[in-house]
Design an enzyme around this catalytic site. Sequence first.
Site, short mmCIF file in Angstrom:
data_model
loop_
_atom_site.label_atom_id
_atom_site.label_comp_id
_atom_site.label_asym_id
_atom_site.label_seq_id
_atom_site.Cartn_x
_atom_site.Cartn_y
_atom_site.Cartn_z
N ARG A 252 0.84 -1.20 0.00
CA ARG A 252 0.00 0.00 0.00
C ARG A 252 0.88 1.26 0.00
O ARG A 252 0.39 2.35 0.13
CB ARG A 252 -0.91 0.04 1.23
CG ARG A 252 -1.90 -1.11 1.35
CD ARG A 252 -3.00 -1.01 0.30
NE ARG A 252 -3.95 -2.12 0.42
CZ ARG A 252 -3.77 -3.33 -0.13
NH1 ARG A 252 -2.70 -3.58 -0.85
NH2 ARG A 252 -4.67 -4.28 0.04
N GLU A 380 -2.48 -14.48 -7.19
CA GLU A 380 -2.81 -15.07 -5.90
C GLU A 380 -2.76 -16.59 -6.06
O GLU A 380 -3.58 -17.16 -6.78
CB GLU A 380 -4.22 -14.65 -5.44
CG GLU A 380 -4.42 -13.14 -5.29
CD GLU A 380 -3.89 -12.60 -3.96
OE1 GLU A 380 -3.47 -13.39 -3.11
OE2 GLU A 380 -3.91 -11.37 -3.81
#
Length: 422
Positions: A252, A380
Site C-alpha cells: 500500500r 494469488e
Amino acid sequence: MAVTQLLSCALLVIAVGAAAGFQEGLRGHQIWELPSSIPAALEDLLRDGLLDSLSHSKSHRKVHVPVEGLDNARRILKERDVEFKVLVDDLAEHFQGERRRRREVDTRAAESCTENSCPAPLSNAYMTFTQMEYYLREINTTYAPRVSVKSIGKSVEGRDIWMVHVRSGGCAQGKSVYLECGIHPREWIAPAVCLQIVSRLAVHCSVTRAFNVYIVPMANPDGYVYTWTTNRLWRKNRGNAGGQCVGVDLNRNWGFKFGVGASSNPCSEVYMGPSAFSEPETQALRDVMTSLSEAGNLELVIAVHSYGQMLLYPWGWTTEEAPDTPEMAALGEIFANTAHLRHNTVYTVTSSSSGLYFASGATDDWAKGVLNTKFVYTLELRDTGEFGFKLEKSQILPTTQEVWEGFKAMLLAITGQKYTLL
Ligand SMILES: *[C@@H]1O[C@H](CO)[C@@H](O)[C@H](O)[C@H]1NC(C)=O
Ligand SMILES: [Zn+2]
C-alpha cells in the site's frame, strides 16, 4: 549421571522457554468466518485494522482479528446484525499445538540445505530466510554467468533484498520480465514457488531464450523472519513509521494513487505508511523496476501473493479500465487455461478492483500507472481458503508445476509463438 541429568534438565528448560515464545505475538488473536454477503460498511472495519482480511476472494470471508480489536469488532458486528463463527480462538495456542504435532509426525529427513551445500530450493518444506540465502549464494556460483544474484537494497532491519537475474540465451535485446515475491510475508507459498521457478529457469535455457527474467524471491525479509518467530500472520514490514504500532503494508506504500484504498491508521494491517515510498523495501523495489523499465523492454510484471487462486490485473484503486485491459485479460486466460491443464486448479482472471475491496499503493497499479508496463498482474496462488496462508508444504510442488506451465505459456504468447505442453 547426576551431571547428565542436570544438563538434560537445563536443556529441557531452554526448549520449553523457546516454545513459549514461539508465535507469542498472536496470543489471544482469533480467526472468524463472516457470512458471504456482508454490508459494505464492513470494508471500513477491514481498512481500519479491526479486522484483517485473509483473502482477496469474494466467496471466502475468513478474517484475523487482533486481540486489541476483539471487543470493538464484536460490538460493531452485533450492532449490524452480522453473524460470525469463531474458527480459532487463540492463534498462539493454535500454532504451538501444530508445531508439537508436526514434530511428532514428521520425522522424515528433509532435503538438505546447509551453508555449504544448498543446490536446490526445498520442495518438501518451507525455507527460512537463511536457507534462501544459502541457495541464492550457491546458484550465483553454479550457474554463473547465466544466473547472477545481487542485493538491490536493505530492509529496515538491515537484511538484503536479493534479486536473481536469469539471462536470456543469446538474444541480446531480449524482453524483460520481473517477478516480485514475498512482499506480504505470511504468504509463504509465494517465495517457495518463486525459488522453484528460479531453479527451473536456471536449467531450462530454452524458456528464457528471448527473455531476461528478474526475480525478487523475498521482498520483505524482516517480515518473513518475524512470521517464523513471533507472528505467523504478519503482513507488513518491520518499520516503525507509525509510532505506536509496528509496520507498513508495503503493498500500500507505492506512489500511485497513494492512499485511495488504504489505511492511515498505523495499527491497521493495511497501513499505507506516512508517505509514498517511505520504506527502504519499496524504495529498493521501485528503483530496480524503474531501471528495468528505462532500459526499454520491461514487458511483464507479476507480483506473487497468496491466497485465492486469482490472476488480477490493474486497476486496484478504481473500477475503471486500465490501458491494455483486453490484452492483459487475454494473456491472463492463457496463464489460467494452461495452469489448469496440470492439476485442474482454477485460477480466476479479473481486475483487482473487482476483488474484495479497493486497494491502492500496490506494486501492480504503480507498474501500470507510472512505468506503463504492458502486462501487469498480481497472482494469488493456492488455495481458496481451506488452509490459506498455512498451505501444506506438500502443495509447494503442485502449485509450482501449474504456475510454471502457465508462466511459460505467457512468455511464449508474448513472443508470438504457439505453446505446446510438453
Ligand atoms: C555473485 O557472484 C559475483 C561474482 O562472483 C559476486 O561478486 C557476488 O558477490 C555474488 N553474489 C552473491 C549474492 O553471492
Ligand atoms: Zn498479499
